[in-house]
Design a protein around this motif. Structure first.
Motif, short mmCIF file in Angstrom:
data_model
loop_
_atom_site.label_atom_id
_atom_site.label_comp_id
_atom_site.label_asym_id
_atom_site.label_seq_id
_atom_site.Cartn_x
_atom_site.Cartn_y
_atom_site.Cartn_z
N TYR A 72 2.39 1.63 -3.40
CA TYR A 72 1.36 2.07 -4.33
C TYR A 72 1.20 3.60 -4.24
CZ TYR A 72 -3.21 2.56 -6.59
OH TYR A 72 -4.22 2.96 -7.43
N ILE A 73 1.10 4.11 -3.02
CA ILE A 73 0.91 5.56 -2.82
C ILE A 73 2.12 6.33 -3.33
CG2 ILE A 73 0.70 7.36 -1.05
CD1 ILE A 73 -1.02 5.27 0.55
N SER A 74 3.32 5.86 -3.04
CA SER A 74 4.53 6.54 -3.49
C SER A 74 4.62 6.57 -5.01
CB SER A 74 5.77 5.85 -2.92
OG SER A 74 5.78 5.93 -1.52
N SER A 132 2.00 10.77 -10.96
CA SER A 132 1.05 11.86 -11.16
C SER A 132 1.69 13.03 -11.88
CB SER A 132 0.46 12.31 -9.83
OG SER A 132 -0.32 11.27 -9.28
N ARG A 190 0.84 -1.21 0.00
CA ARG A 190 0.00 0.00 0.00
C ARG A 190 0.88 1.25 0.00
NH1 ARG A 190 -3.49 0.93 5.16
NH2 ARG A 190 -1.40 1.31 5.90
N GLU A 191 1.90 1.28 0.82
CA GLU A 191 2.80 2.42 0.87
C GLU A 191 3.53 2.61 -0.45
OE1 GLU A 191 5.25 1.74 4.31
OE2 GLU A 191 3.54 1.97 5.67
N GLU A 248 -4.06 2.72 -13.25
CA GLU A 248 -3.75 1.66 -12.28
C GLU A 248 -2.86 0.58 -12.86
OE1 GLU A 248 -5.92 0.17 -9.19
OE2 GLU A 248 -7.36 1.79 -9.12
N TYR A 282 12.34 2.08 -3.88
CA TYR A 282 11.06 1.39 -3.98
C TYR A 282 11.38 -0.08 -4.24
CZ TYR A 282 9.01 6.05 -4.90
OH TYR A 282 8.60 7.36 -4.83
N PHE A 308 2.13 6.18 -7.15
CA PHE A 308 1.05 7.02 -7.66
C PHE A 308 1.44 8.49 -7.62
CE2 PHE A 308 -2.56 9.80 -6.93
CZ PHE A 308 -3.33 9.53 -8.05
N CYS A 309 2.01 8.93 -6.51
CA CYS A 309 2.38 10.35 -6.37
C CYS A 309 3.43 10.74 -7.41
CB CYS A 309 2.88 10.64 -4.97
SG CYS A 309 1.58 10.58 -3.73
#
Length: 140
Positions: A17-19, A25, A14-15, A40, A71, A21-22
């Motif tokens: 995924y968020i990194s 972006s 999850r962490e 996704e 990562y 995604f940011c």
């Protein structure tokens, strides 16, 4: 309460995924509608990549220093790069070479990745890939 039931593996994913995604972006931002989005399937592809080899996120600061984040979702993996360098010249040669190649890419263009090298996220953020081809298998 939900976090009590989440496994460490799921929390790490999850962490990650968020990194991812940011960072993505930046490259998938819709400048016309001012919306931030990252498909996704692209995010999940990088999560799968991070399960096989590390992705190093390198942020070049205006003073010439560099901050790195790794990562990865590898078992018993110890990142090769330090989290801070006073200068890019202090980084391992393989990282310097990849950043030099990625700097040739136009930061304003979207979705630019060079296979086995990395990806330019923005003017000053780069992802560099390191795998078996570098003679140092990150899984061992």
């Amino acid at each position: 309460m939900y976090n009590e039931y989440i496994t460490p593996q799921a929390r790490q994913e999850r962490e990650l995924y968020i990194s991812i995604f940011c960072d993505l972006s930046y490259t998938f931002m819709d400048k016309v509608q001012q919306r931030v989005s990252a498909p996704e399937e692209v995010i999940f592809a990088y999560i799968e990549k991070a399960k096989k080899e590390p992705i190093y996120r390198i942020c070049l600061n205006s003073d010439g220093s560099a901050q790195t984040t790794c990562y990865e979702m590898l078992d018993a993996f110890d990142p090769e790069l330090k989290s801070f360098y006073s200068s890019v010249d202090e980084m391992p040669k393989w990282v310097q070479d990849r950043i030099a190649v990625l700097m040739l890419l136009d930061a304003s263009k979207l979705n630019q990745e060079i296979e086995n090298v990395g990806r330019r996220i923005s003017d000053d953020i780069f992802w560099v890939f390191k795998g078996e081809a570098d003679g140092d298998d990150p899984r061992s």
